[in-house]
Motif scaffolding. Structure first.
Motif, PDB file in Angstrom:
ATOM      1  N   ALA A   1       3.516   6.447  -8.692  1.00 26.02           N
ATOM      2  CA  ALA A   1       3.409   5.313  -7.768  1.00 26.02           C
ATOM      3  C   ALA A   1       2.456   4.259  -8.330  1.00 26.02           C
ATOM      4  O   ALA A   1       2.748   3.063  -8.295  1.00 26.02           O
ATOM      5  CB  ALA A   1       2.933   5.784  -6.398  1.00 26.02           C
ATOM      6  N   LEU A   2       1.339   4.698  -8.875  1.00 25.38           N
ATOM      7  CA  LEU A   2       0.373   3.778  -9.465  1.00 25.38           C
ATOM      8  C   LEU A   2       1.012   2.970 -10.591  1.00 25.38           C
ATOM      9  O   LEU A   2       0.895   1.743 -10.635  1.00 25.38           O
ATOM     10  CB  LEU A   2      -0.840   4.549  -9.984  1.00 25.38           C
TER      11      LEU A   2
ATOM     12  N   SER B   1       4.548   7.454   2.349  1.00 24.94           N
ATOM     13  CA  SER B   1       4.867   6.158   2.929  1.00 24.94           C
ATOM     14  C   SER B   1       4.435   5.030   2.012  1.00 24.94           C
ATOM     15  O   SER B   1       3.493   5.164   1.239  1.00 24.94           O
ATOM     16  CB  SER B   1       4.221   5.989   4.306  1.00 24.94           C
ATOM     17  N   VAL B   2       5.174   3.955   2.117  1.00 22.35           N
ATOM     18  CA  VAL B   2       4.867   2.704   1.429  1.00 22.35           C
ATOM     19  C   VAL B   2       4.978   1.613   2.479  1.00 22.35           C
ATOM     20  O   VAL B   2       5.952   1.578   3.237  1.00 22.35           O
ATOM     21  CB  VAL B   2       5.855   2.430   0.269  1.00 22.35           C
ATOM     22  N   VAL B   3       3.974   0.734   2.533  1.00 22.95           N
ATOM     23  CA  VAL B   3       4.010  -0.395   3.466  1.00 22.95           C
ATOM     24  C   VAL B   3       3.917  -1.669   2.648  1.00 22.95           C
ATOM     25  O   VAL B   3       3.034  -1.801   1.788  1.00 22.95           O
ATOM     26  CB  VAL B   3       2.846  -0.329   4.479  1.00 22.95           C
TER      27      VAL B   3
ATOM     28  N   ASN C   1      -7.849   1.266  -4.785  1.00 16.85           N
ATOM     29  CA  ASN C   1      -7.153   2.556  -4.723  1.00 16.85           C
ATOM     30  C   ASN C   1      -5.634   2.381  -4.664  1.00 16.85           C
ATOM     31  O   ASN C   1      -5.006   2.111  -5.667  1.00 16.85           O
ATOM     32  CB  ASN C   1      -7.698   3.415  -3.600  1.00 16.85           C
ATOM     33  N   SER C   2      -5.008   2.511  -3.527  1.00 12.46           N
ATOM     34  CA  SER C   2      -3.551   2.379  -3.461  1.00 12.46           C
ATOM     35  C   SER C   2      -3.127   1.065  -2.826  1.00 12.46           C
ATOM     36  O   SER C   2      -2.123   0.989  -2.130  1.00 12.46           O
ATOM     37  CB  SER C   2      -2.960   3.562  -2.687  1.00 12.46           C
TER      38      SER C   2
ATOM     39  N   VAL D   1       0.858  -1.186   0.000  1.00 11.31           N
ATOM     40  CA  VAL D   1       0.000   0.000   0.000  1.00 11.31           C
ATOM     41  C   VAL D   1       0.891   1.232   0.000  1.00 11.31           C
ATOM     42  O   VAL D   1       2.000   1.215   0.536  1.00 11.31           O
ATOM     43  CB  VAL D   1      -0.952   0.019   1.218  1.00 11.31           C
ATOM     44  N   TYR D   2       0.394   2.284  -0.606  1.00 12.85           N
ATOM     45  CA  TYR D   2       1.161   3.525  -0.571  1.00 12.85           C
ATOM     46  C   TYR D   2       0.257   4.696  -0.257  1.00 12.85           C
ATOM     47  O   TYR D   2      -0.943   4.674  -0.493  1.00 12.85           O
ATOM     48  CB  TYR D   2       1.922   3.764  -1.886  1.00 12.85           C
TER      49      TYR D   2
END
Length: 87
Positions: free
Chosen positions: A18-19, A59-61, A31-32, A7-8
């Motif tokens: 990012a997408l 953030s990116v997880v 969504n993200s 997820v971002y």
């Protein structure tokens, strides 16, 4: 191969990049939110590219499970995407 959920949350000006990045590696499910199986090398590439993309406040997880067999996916409400990278 690891099963990955990523997820971002990035600023609007980086959202399209990012997408595109995450769609290259994983299935876009909401969504993200992205998921799918990646080789360890692909996961390392994705994480390096994501690290280069994020800026302060972004953030990116990434959740990496050993295999797809160790996850259970439940959808409550409308299914917005598909965990399959194939249309």
């Amino acid at each position: 191969m690891p099963y990955v959920v990523a997820v971002y949350d990035v600023a609007v000006e980086r959202n399209a990049r990012a997408l595109r990045l995450f769609r290259r590696y994983l299935a876009h499910v909401q969504n993200s939110v992205f998921e799918g199986e990646l080789s360890p090398a692909q996961l390392a590439e994705l994480e390096a590219a994501a690290a280069a993309l994020v800026a302060e406040g972004d953030s990116v997880v990434v959740y990496a499970m050993r295999t797809a067999a160790y996850h259970e996916r439940r959808v409550i409400g409308a299914e917005k995407g598909s965990p399959s990278p194939f249309l």
